[in-house]
Design a protein around this motif. Structure first.
Motif, PDB file in Angstrom:
ATOM      1  N   CYS A  24      38.227 -37.261  70.636  1.00 40.58           N
ATOM      2  CA  CYS A  24      37.483 -37.752  69.472  1.00 40.58           C
ATOM      3  C   CYS A  24      38.494 -38.070  68.375  1.00 40.58           C
ATOM      4  O   CYS A  24      38.893 -37.197  67.604  1.00 40.58           O
ATOM      5  CB  CYS A  24      36.485 -36.695  69.011  1.00 40.58           C
ATOM      6  N   THR A  25      38.938 -39.322  68.338  1.00 39.49           N
ATOM      7  CA  THR A  25      39.932 -39.710  67.339  1.00 39.49           C
ATOM      8  C   THR A  25      39.337 -39.727  65.939  1.00 39.49           C
ATOM      9  O   THR A  25      39.986 -39.359  64.961  1.00 39.49           O
ATOM     10  CB  THR A  25      40.508 -41.094  67.666  1.00 39.49           C
ATOM     11  N   LEU A  26      38.081 -40.190  65.838  1.00 41.06           N
ATOM     12  CA  LEU A  26      37.357 -40.201  64.567  1.00 41.06           C
ATOM     13  C   LEU A  26      35.872 -40.190  64.896  1.00 41.06           C
ATOM     14  O   LEU A  26      35.386 -41.074  65.587  1.00 41.06           O
ATOM     15  CB  LEU A  26      37.706 -41.439  63.737  1.00 41.06           C
ATOM     16  N   ALA A  27      35.172 -39.167  64.396  1.00 45.70           N
ATOM     17  CA  ALA A  27      33.756 -39.037  64.753  1.00 45.70           C
ATOM     18  C   ALA A  27      32.868 -39.970  63.948  1.00 45.70           C
ATOM     19  O   ALA A  27      31.812 -40.386  64.416  1.00 45.70           O
ATOM     20  CB  ALA A  27      33.300 -37.594  64.557  1.00 45.70           C
TER      21      ALA A  27
ATOM     22  N   VAL B  95      38.357 -32.219  68.265  1.00 45.91           N
ATOM     23  CA  VAL B  95      37.245 -31.434  67.733  1.00 45.91           C
ATOM     24  C   VAL B  95      37.665 -29.959  67.690  1.00 45.91           C
ATOM     25  O   VAL B  95      38.218 -29.430  68.659  1.00 45.91           O
ATOM     26  CB  VAL B  95      35.982 -31.604  68.597  1.00 45.91           C
ATOM     27  N   LYS B  96      37.406 -29.310  66.576  1.00 50.21           N
ATOM     28  CA  LYS B  96      37.742 -27.896  66.416  1.00 50.21           C
ATOM     29  C   LYS B  96      36.489 -27.046  66.560  1.00 50.21           C
ATOM     30  O   LYS B  96      35.366 -27.549  66.484  1.00 50.21           O
ATOM     31  CB  LYS B  96      38.367 -27.651  65.036  1.00 50.21           C
TER      32      LYS B  96
ATOM     33  N   GLY C 247      31.568 -20.600  65.926  1.00 48.27           N
ATOM     34  CA  GLY C 247      31.370 -21.291  67.198  1.00 48.27           C
ATOM     35  C   GLY C 247      30.843 -22.701  67.062  1.00 48.27           C
ATOM     36  O   GLY C 247      30.632 -23.392  68.072  1.00 48.27           O
ATOM     37  N   VAL C 248      30.640 -23.169  65.831  1.00 50.42           N
ATOM     38  CA  VAL C 248      30.119 -24.522  65.606  1.00 50.42           C
ATOM     39  C   VAL C 248      31.257 -25.535  65.727  1.00 50.42           C
ATOM     40  O   VAL C 248      32.373 -25.294  65.240  1.00 50.42           O
ATOM     41  CB  VAL C 248      29.445 -24.619  64.221  1.00 50.42           C
ATOM     42  N   TRP C 249      30.955 -26.663  66.355  1.00 55.48           N
ATOM     43  CA  TRP C 249      31.971 -27.717  66.475  1.00 55.48           C
ATOM     44  C   TRP C 249      32.204 -28.371  65.119  1.00 55.48           C
ATOM     45  O   TRP C 249      31.254 -28.742  64.413  1.00 55.48           O
ATOM     46  CB  TRP C 249      31.518 -28.773  67.477  1.00 55.48           C
ATOM     47  N   LEU C 250      33.495 -28.536  64.782  1.00 54.74           N
ATOM     48  CA  LEU C 250      33.892 -29.225  63.560  1.00 54.74           C
ATOM     49  C   LEU C 250      34.509 -30.562  63.971  1.00 54.74           C
ATOM     50  O   LEU C 250      35.472 -30.599  64.745  1.00 54.74           O
ATOM     51  CB  LEU C 250      34.918 -28.392  62.781  1.00 54.74           C
ATOM     52  N   VAL C 251      33.940 -31.660  63.462  1.00 58.91           N
ATOM     53  CA  VAL C 251      34.358 -32.994  63.915  1.00 58.91           C
ATOM     54  C   VAL C 251      35.031 -33.756  62.778  1.00 58.91           C
ATOM     55  O   VAL C 251      34.682 -33.584  61.602  1.00 58.91           O
ATOM     56  CB  VAL C 251      33.150 -33.788  64.450  1.00 58.91           C
ATOM     57  N   PRO C 252      36.029 -34.616  63.101  1.00 59.34           N
ATOM     58  CA  PRO C 252      36.759 -35.355  62.065  1.00 59.34           C
ATOM     59  C   PRO C 252      35.928 -36.505  61.489  1.00 59.34           C
ATOM     60  O   PRO C 252      35.492 -37.402  62.214  1.00 59.34           O
ATOM     61  CB  PRO C 252      37.992 -35.874  62.810  1.00 59.34           C
ATOM     62  N   ILE C 253      35.705 -36.471  60.184  1.00 55.77           N
ATOM     63  CA  ILE C 253      34.918 -37.483  59.496  1.00 55.77           C
ATOM     64  C   ILE C 253      35.758 -38.094  58.376  1.00 55.77           C
ATOM     65  O   ILE C 253      36.429 -37.380  57.623  1.00 55.77           O
ATOM     66  CB  ILE C 253      33.630 -36.872  58.888  1.00 55.77           C
ATOM     67  N   LEU C 254      35.720 -39.420  58.273  1.00 54.54           N
ATOM     68  CA  LEU C 254      36.443 -40.114  57.208  1.00 54.54           C
ATOM     69  C   LEU C 254      35.659 -39.990  55.902  1.00 54.54           C
ATOM     70  O   LEU C 254      34.473 -40.311  55.842  1.00 54.54           O
ATOM     71  CB  LEU C 254      36.638 -41.587  57.569  1.00 54.54           C
TER      72      LEU C 254
END
Length: 204
Positions: A36-39, A73-74, A79-86
């Protein structure tokens, strides 16, 4: 300033309206292959997503499947997924936000492809890794469709056929060119031939 912020996947608010349809299986293959380069992109004015709805749907599917998060993704302490957002962009109005949402998709669609160059690139990808080609959303049949038909199958151009040689009729008038040594000799000869009723003209 534009910057990437990792946000909890369940807390990201989607756009009120999003007419874009998504090929979720292909997006899933892409994320599984390259991570996931950018969510997505968030509008700081509204706090809503303006790009990345299909990617977030796929990430939610992956969470539901109970698998490991893809690269990029972290996982938070809970335990929740953290996704990269611009972040860092703000719309001027709701219409402005929706205009960007549409433009973000349509500008890429309207560009089209150089079919020959795309076919060459996909062929190289396919020869390197068949699974890599599948992650692009194309398959070998698509490559065949992109390649123009073989021009060698076209019927050959007609060859001109030789016909009878056209006979050239001889002229009705015969002439003789006489070379004179001097201008005086030329004048004298012209006068004499003219007196005999000949049609004559001088050449320089």
């Amino acid at each position: 300033m534009r910057h990437i912020e990792y946000l909890p996947l369940p807390e990201i608010v989607r756009a009120v309206r999003n007419p874009k349809e998504h090929d979720l299986p292909t997006i899933r293959k892409s994320i599984q292959k390259w991570g996931c380069t950018l969510a997505g992109e968030l509008d700081d004015r509204t706090g809503r997503l303006v790009a990345g709805h299909g990617r977030l749907l796929v990430l939610e599917e992956l969470v539901a499947d109970g698998g490991s998060p893809p690269e990029g993704v972290k996982i938070g302490d809970d335990g929740v997924w953290l996704v990269p957002i611009l972040r860092g962009w703000s719309s001027r109005s709701d219409a402005d936000a929706e205009g960007y949402l549409v433009a973000n998709n349509s500008t890429s669609e309207r560009g089209g492809w150089d079919r020959g160059a795309l076919a060459d690139m996909l062929t190289d990808i396919y020869e390197a890794d068949e699974e890599l080609l599948a992650a692009t959303g194309y398959d070998p049949t698509d490559i065949e469709d992109l390649v123009p038909a073989d021009l060698g199958d076209a019927p050959p151009a007609p060859v001109p056929q030789s016909g009878p040689v056209e006979r050239v009729e001889p002229p009705d008038v015969w002439g003789v060119i006489v070379t004179c040594a001097t201008e005086e000799e030329q004048v004298e000869l012209l006068e004499r031939l003219a007196a005999e009723g000949r049609s004559v003209r001088a050449l320089m």
